[in-house]
Design a protein around this motif. Structure first.
Motif, PDB file in Angstrom:
ATOM      1  N   THR A  95       0.850  -1.192   0.000  1.00  0.00           N
ATOM      2  CA  THR A  95       0.000   0.000   0.000  1.00  0.00           C
ATOM      3  C   THR A  95       0.886   1.242   0.000  1.00  0.00           C
ATOM      4  N   THR A  96       0.551   2.201  -0.866  1.00  0.00           N
ATOM      5  CA  THR A  96       1.383   3.393  -1.020  1.00  0.00           C
ATOM      6  C   THR A  96       0.677   4.628  -0.473  1.00  0.00           C
TER       7      THR A  96
ATOM      8  N   ASN B 234      -3.188   4.411  -1.936  1.00  0.00           N
ATOM      9  CA  ASN B 234      -3.701   3.388  -2.846  1.00  0.00           C
ATOM     10  C   ASN B 234      -3.173   2.032  -2.402  1.00  0.00           C
ATOM     11  N   GLY B 235      -4.062   1.047  -2.405  1.00  0.00           N
ATOM     12  CA  GLY B 235      -3.645  -0.290  -2.005  1.00  0.00           C
ATOM     13  C   GLY B 235      -4.765  -1.038  -1.320  1.00  0.00           C
ATOM     14  N   GLU B 236      -4.400  -2.139  -0.670  1.00  0.00           N
ATOM     15  CA  GLU B 236      -5.411  -2.994  -0.041  1.00  0.00           C
ATOM     16  C   GLU B 236      -4.879  -3.536   1.289  1.00  0.00           C
TER      17      GLU B 236
ATOM     18  N   GLY C 147     -12.996   7.051  -1.396  1.00  0.00           N
ATOM     19  CA  GLY C 147     -11.936   6.150  -1.806  1.00  0.00           C
ATOM     20  C   GLY C 147     -11.662   5.035  -0.827  1.00  0.00           C
TER      21      GLY C 147
ATOM     22  N   ILE D 158     -10.101  -1.611   0.366  1.00  0.00           N
ATOM     23  CA  ILE D 158      -9.317  -1.125  -0.770  1.00  0.00           C
ATOM     24  C   ILE D 158      -9.293   0.393  -0.698  1.00  0.00           C
ATOM     25  N   LEU D 159      -8.132   0.969  -0.928  1.00  0.00           N
ATOM     26  CA  LEU D 159      -7.982   2.423  -0.942  1.00  0.00           C
ATOM     27  C   LEU D 159      -7.700   2.878  -2.366  1.00  0.00           C
ATOM     28  N   GLU D 160      -8.542   3.766  -2.833  1.00  0.00           N
ATOM     29  CA  GLU D 160      -8.386   4.315  -4.182  1.00  0.00           C
ATOM     30  C   GLU D 160      -8.304   5.834  -4.088  1.00  0.00           C
ATOM     31  N   ASN D 161      -7.074   6.335  -4.196  1.00  0.00           N
ATOM     32  CA  ASN D 161      -6.834   7.777  -4.115  1.00  0.00           C
ATOM     33  C   ASN D 161      -7.482   8.393  -2.874  1.00  0.00           C
TER      34      ASN D 161
END
Length: 421
Positions: free
Chosen positions: A154-155, A166-168, A217, A237-240
């Motif tokens: 994850t970043t 972003n990541g999981e 996100g 999940i992370l999206e932006n």
């Protein structure tokens, strides 16, 4: 009168304040937790989002969260030993340990937040956790694994005054609680801000839901665990996902070291939950022994095939108690008393001993108690299986796999150059 004649203990002695605190916690548990723990476990087994929010609110009112945190941040000005006592007593009242695990997370990780977070961030989060209005746990595990913290993918990319995530994450406690508690909350989360390996990781006070508003996100999911119901486990999940830079804990790219200290604190309380459940299991065994007769009226405990394993498992319980409270006392010296003769690394072996020993000991005890109970233990009318399933989560490795504990002990005793592959 308890079913076991416990020996007098001059080594694990407690102050008058600690004994009084234990009595207050026990009284609360007897009134509010012991009568409902089976119902909590049963209902949440059907629907994991059936979270006992009213109970957690009562626990906040009682002061059972953020116990070692400063009153400056809404905490209880207690000690880490007191947090350990509370976790043990709550696990005795709820040996399925969901309520105990909720308690330990909302003591250990807010305290880690206090150690590494800014005053502004602590002032925002810890008071809400202390009141039972917010959750604050740990989020490191990802789909590819949990023990390999250095392999986190994850970043968190910094853009101006924000970090973009972003990541999981997977197998994270509290995903449902963050969504349902009045304020919300989040996790002590580790993400990659630099290059590969452990030196590229940073730690954040990651708030998925803040003041009742879920961040954009953030896409959660809830798992169906086989035990320990009443505390949700899930992933997201992370999206932006955007987070203000003020929620960075300490220095960028130092997160690996911070979370290792946090794990030491959390593992003490995990082990305390195992000790509380062990005591409950031992007493259920003793009650059974004193009523169950066979073969011309002999108590089953008169057979060495029963009494000898009971003695051995009791010894494991006593050893677990010693490991847990030795580590808790040392944590107080390091973080609260600021004793110059000790430092955070001195916790490594005592904590690893507790976390290596207590989960396996409680798993062995629960399995043996079920055998002693016989066919009755294989029914829902007998609650022992709930303790077996709940505590087994820590034998599997939550908050650190058993082999990781063994590695830590060997590394710190022998030196890393002699055990590194």
């Amino acid at each position: 009168m308890p079913p076991i004649n416990y020996p007098k203990d001059t080594i694990l002695s407690f102050s008058k304040d600690e004994e009084m605190f234990r009595g207050v916690v026990k009284e609360f548990c007897d009134r509010y937790i012991a009568p409902v723990w089976v119902k909590v476990d049963e209902e949440a087994a059907k629907d994991p989002m059936n979270i006992p929010l009213d109970l957690y609110s009562k626990m906040g009112e009682q002061g059972l969260f953020a116990i070692p945190c400063s009153s400056k941040f809404g905490g209880q000005d207690g000690t880490y030993t007191m947090a350990t006592i509370a976790t043990e007593e709550i696990a005795y009242a709820d040996p399925a340990v969901a309520i105990a695990v909720y308690t330990l997370l909302n003591n250990g990780w807010p305290f880690a937040l206090q150690v590494f977070g800014s005053e502004e961030v602590c002032q925002e989060i810890i008071p809400e956790v202390a009141k039972g209005r917010a959750f604050f746990g740990i989020s490191t595990t990802e789909p590819q694994g949990g023990s390999d913290i250095a392999g986190i993918k994850t970043t968190a990319r910094k853009e101006g005054s924000k970090y973009i995530f972003n990541g999981e994450k997977a197998y994270i406690s509290g995903v449902g609680e963050v969504q349902k508690l009045p304020w919300g909350g989040g996790w002590f989360l580790v993400a990659r801000t630099g290059g590969p390996g452990h030196r590229g990781l940073s730690a954040f006070a990651f708030l998925a839901r803040r003041n009742g508003v879920l961040g954009k996100g953030f896409h959660p999911t809830i798992y169906h665990d086989i035990g320990r119901h009443g505390l949700t486990t899930g992933g997201f999940i992370l999206e932006n996902f955007e987070l203000d830079a003020k929620y960075l804990l300490g220095e960028e790219n130092r997160g690996f070291y911070y979370v290792m200290e946090g794990f030491n604190l959390a593992r003490i309380l995990v082990s305390a939950a195992c000790v509380g459940a062990m005591k409950w299991l031992l007493e259920r065994a003793a009650e059974w022994f004193k009523q169950r007769k066979l073969f011309e009226g002999r108590y089953i405990s008169s057979f060495q095939g029963v009494s000898f394993p009971f003695a051995e498992l009791y010894a494991k319980y006593e050893a677990a108690r010693y490991f847990v409270y030795r580590a808790a006392r040392l944590a107080d010296k390091v973080y609260l008393e600021k004793d110059p003769t000790v430092n955070p690394r001195d916790l490594n072996v005592p904590v690893a001993l507790a976390k290596m020993w207590a989960p396996l000991a409680v798993a062995d005890l629960a399995e043996e108690v079920m055998k002693w109970y016989g066919a009755f233990a294989y029914t829902k009318e007998c609650p022992v299986y709930r303790a077996w399933l709940g505590t087994f989560s820590y034998a599997i490795g939550a908050e650190g796999a058993q082999n990781i504990m063994k590695y830590i002990i060997a590394r710190d005793l022998l030196g890393s150059e002699y055990v590194r592959a």
